[in-house]
Design an enzyme around this catalytic site. Sequence first.
Site, short mmCIF file in Angstrom:
data_model
loop_
_atom_site.label_atom_id
_atom_site.label_comp_id
_atom_site.label_asym_id
_atom_site.label_seq_id
_atom_site.Cartn_x
_atom_site.Cartn_y
_atom_site.Cartn_z
N HIS A 52 -54.66 -18.85 5.79
CA HIS A 52 -55.06 -18.53 7.17
C HIS A 52 -55.41 -17.05 7.31
O HIS A 52 -56.38 -16.70 7.96
CB HIS A 52 -53.93 -18.89 8.14
CG HIS A 52 -53.98 -20.32 8.60
ND1 HIS A 52 -53.43 -21.35 7.87
CD2 HIS A 52 -54.54 -20.90 9.69
CE1 HIS A 52 -53.64 -22.49 8.52
NE2 HIS A 52 -54.31 -22.25 9.61
N LYS A 98 -45.52 -30.17 10.52
CA LYS A 98 -44.25 -30.73 10.98
C LYS A 98 -43.56 -29.75 11.92
O LYS A 98 -43.64 -28.54 11.73
CB LYS A 98 -43.33 -31.08 9.81
CG LYS A 98 -42.78 -29.89 9.05
CD LYS A 98 -41.76 -30.33 8.03
CE LYS A 98 -41.31 -29.16 7.15
NZ LYS A 98 -40.25 -28.34 7.74
#
Lengths: 174, 279
Positions: free
Chosen positions: A36, A101
């Site tokens: 990222h 998650k």
Amino acid sequence: MKELTLPLSDEAIASLHAGDTCYLSGILYTARDCAHRRLFDLIDRGMPLPLPLQEATIYYAGPCPAPEGKACGSCGPTTSARMNAFAPRLFDLGLRGIIGKGEMNGAVIDAIRRNKKVYFAAIGGAGAFYGNAIKECECVAFPDLMSEAIFRLRVEHFPVVVAIDSSGKSIYQK
Amino acid sequence: MKIIQTERITDCVCSLALRAGMTMTPDCLAALQTARRKEAGAAAFALDTILENEAIARREHMPLCQDTGMAVVLIELGNEVYLEGTPLKEAVDEGVRRAYRRGNFRKSICDPLTRQNTGDNTPAHLHIDIVAGDTVRVTFLPKGFGSENMSRLYMLTPAEGREGIIQSVVETVRLAGSRPCPPVHIGVGIGGSFDSCALLAKRALLRGVGCNHPRADVAEIERECLARVNALGIGPQGFGGNVTALGVSCEIAPTHIAGLPVAVNIQCHCIRCEREVIA
């Protein structure tokens, strides 16, 4: 369970509600923390990205190496909250969905609602299970990051739970 | 004096690491099966997937989780043993290196600042106790960081006492929420010092699920923590439910008259831990 094809259509996204379970089939791109940071660097410098953001769903995951005879090793989701800092900007740039998650913060929920997108939860810890749902795996950027590189995955029958739907409703908020 | 070649420790660490990465401990599996009967909806779906994953990993020799962890190695070294060969730490690291390569395990260890991966999952986190005897007991615990990240250390005052300990545990689990892959296992260190308390908490995770501390007052704290944590309703994967934790284990050590350190080490739903004795 709903069956969804990737890339996700606007209609498919709009039909999902927090708590729904569904199967995904099609193309996913993995990215974790380091990938990222590098994507943001490319965006800031106006460089081309190694994934088609407008149609992409990003899977927060870093796979194990593939054993012989399999496309991919174990590959369950990582903790999404570490990507709180990155997800809103990518949604504003057109990202269609994310998979990880655990809960994500208010800024992510706002970005999902604003852009009418979606966050799916995969089941944390089920690495072998998800690894078997991956039929092709190809590194498309940052191979020096090893498991943290960006991999293009073709998945079949990949089960997820809608965690934050396009209206901003979250399965984690009572 | 008994001579043991450290090459045997390398082999032992390698086989334990390979086994641990692919095997859930039987007591952990039983606890998850029990938890499944108490849940419905998305929480039940999560537990079904986790149980199916366990079966796949066992059948197909795959890592249970892609986070094959930081290699935590505990060695109880008999004081009548003379180790011959490569220095112990290097022997252990070599065992880790081989296992993570052979098992197609993910290499997850990096420099804390540059984030450059070490490439072979070393160094192992090695703890050595010198004990009586002429054997070497090796315990391998691959520690995933989704749960490790959610762990906390409290330096309480003695006045905060028992209730302060329990509140620290409950607060840690509440703040962790859905992130550490609940239902979690909770290792609690009580006493010692800033550093040793955290290690107590990690050792507590090794005791076995559903096995309370032999001291009645400590076991009572474990039971109360478990009840209050499960009352939080976080549930499997944070989807809401009755089972937020599968077990709470405390280990205690004498501490200073001025303090009450409490460390809470969170473990995801899956305990992976293998042991072997080299005689």
